[in-house]
Scaffold this active site. Sequence first.
Site, PDB file in Angstrom:
ATOM      1  CB  SER A 251      -4.227   6.507  -9.914  1.00 32.74           C
ATOM      2  OG  SER A 251      -3.513   7.374  -9.055  1.00 32.74           O
TER       3      SER A 251
ATOM      4  CG  ASP B 175      -9.279   6.803  -3.714  1.00 31.09           C
ATOM      5  OD1 ASP B 175      -8.202   7.225  -3.254  1.00 31.09           O
ATOM      6  OD2 ASP B 175      -9.401   6.347  -4.864  1.00 31.09           O
TER       7      ASP B 175
END
Length: 676
Positions: free
Chosen positions: A445, A497
């Site tokens: 991330s 995602d």
Amino acid sequence: MPGMVAFGRRWGIASDDLVLPGAVELFVRLLWWMGTLMLYTLHKGSFDCHGGGVLHSYLVVLLVLLGLVILSLCTIIYVSAQGTITNPGPRRSMPVLVYLRALLYLPEIVWACLGAIWVSDDSQGCDPAAVGAVIAAVVASWILLLATGLGVVFVFDPLGDSRPQQPAQEQLGVRDLQSSEGSQFMSTARSVATKVWESRLRLLCCCLPQDESHRAAFSGIAQLVSGFFSDTDLVPSDIAAGLALLHQEQDKLEHHRDPDDILDHSPSSPIEVDLEVELEKAAHCMQFAAAAYGWPLYIYSNLLTGPCKLSGDWSQAAEYDIVGGDHLGCHFSSVLHSTGLGYRDFIYVSFHNQIYEIPFFVALDHKREAILVAVRGTLSLKDVLTDLSAECENLPVDGVSGTCYAHKGISQAARYIYKKLVNDGILNQAFSIAPEYKLVITGHSLGGGTASLLAILLRNSFPNLQCYAFSPPGGLVSKALADYSKDFVVSVVLGKDLVPRLSIPNMEDLKRRILKMVSNCNKPKFRILLRGCWYEVFGGEPDDSPSELEQRLEEELGQPLLGEESLVIRHSSSYQSMASDDSPAHTATHLPLFLPGRVLYIAEDGPSRRSCFSQVRYRAEWSSEMSFRSILISPRMLADHMPDALLRALRSLTTERPFSLCPSSSSLGNNHPNVI
């Protein structure tokens, strides 16, 4: 549609938003009215005591008030259910009904106050059961009144003050912003919006120190957010309805797509790379990227055994020199358990966390003969501020032709770690211990994006370094840097995602698509929301979403969806030519940013919806950063971003090969060799 105007200001709720909350309140009021009626019927002979007449009168008037409220709610629900999101004509009378409903709150408040006084002062000697019932009625009145007040706070729009009167010769909806009046109005509106968003951020982050760096971050984020929303006048429920329609539209297109016609994920590099080898390396590095999160993720992944394992290492972990670690050493203990390394394998461990300064550790990975730098992802409010500092910043790199720029917040975080590694001699210390090892950088991330930019900064000094970025933000680097990093960066993305598809241009595209969906749908909003909730929870066939395109002129769709009550009336490209996705008006106004390096895409192989107990099968293939130019709406858009989900998928592809490694039909149909 624009927020409803009442009491001289615009509110964060539209005239068609009162169906569902009105129905809930109507249900409660009906139960309360029937309960009060039963109370009056059962105890009407029990009020012959001192003050009993007052209590008797309280119940009678309460029944009348509740009856009037129920009638007003029925009318509001009926009128609010008429029309569509962009056709508020049948709901013209809604402000008047809201005023009438508000008037009924005045006697309710007065009667609730008098009821509280009478119950406390005039109920001596009355039947305790009757008095208790009246007390319950008084308490219920106050609960409903307080709930209503809380609802008003939620729909209050600080940007909803009445705007200055517009010149009579100006047409509402589209105004000439080149005029001095228009320019001054837009400048004032943007300034007010920026100040409001900055105040919201300060209130949300009140626990953080209000130093210069934080103030600058608040200001930049406020300008970005206020600019993104300044040309829209949709309330939150309109956006929710648009997302529900868009999700079903995307699923419908996906179900009807012929896999032999379109290849969604094309190779991102002409260089043939052994996909199985890269998956093995990625699965190994993902353990370190997940370990960087410390004890929160470790406890989450090991609910039963995690606390016991960490508690046994407190005394040992506390002796290790850790920057910014917790007093009990839980962070470092969880890193040890997650990676399987020993104390002596760690060169540097930092859990120091500020805006633009994120935790990381440097360790010797003897299994892969690598000096591994693992950067933590988003885990604190300070990390969120780093994520939201999404404007572009120059990132010049020697040897790269083309414009070089990157996400500002992540670029600052990468520069911070770069200075620590190089200026503080951390890498020199590591290579003095293991000079033959290669440098590997990883993260998930925010950590994945930082690791990618850090690898770009270190590339000239360490030509053989490798970087594995897991679920990095999509709006990260310019095209020149994305192409430059293909030789040493691998970005790993799971399913739908959201974060690898998240960028300012993609958000603008999402906003435009939402506007297109809500403007073309001829269903009432409450039906869209109910159907959307059912579809998200139980699935089924996507809704056909009947359209008003046949009934509306094309030029009408080209106008802004801004009503006469809008705060900011602005001719924005988001609203132009919404019937066409290829309109020149849709040219991006923000610099495009992309995923770094080669993209390794992992997706579930099989139906999108499955039972909770069925075995998940995954497929992996090389993809392209251009395949992530739009946001996919899905219940898994956040779940697929979780580090444990990505680690589980990688382990499935590498350790359960007979069951999980299988070619996808779409890839076989396209003779694509690099697919597992």
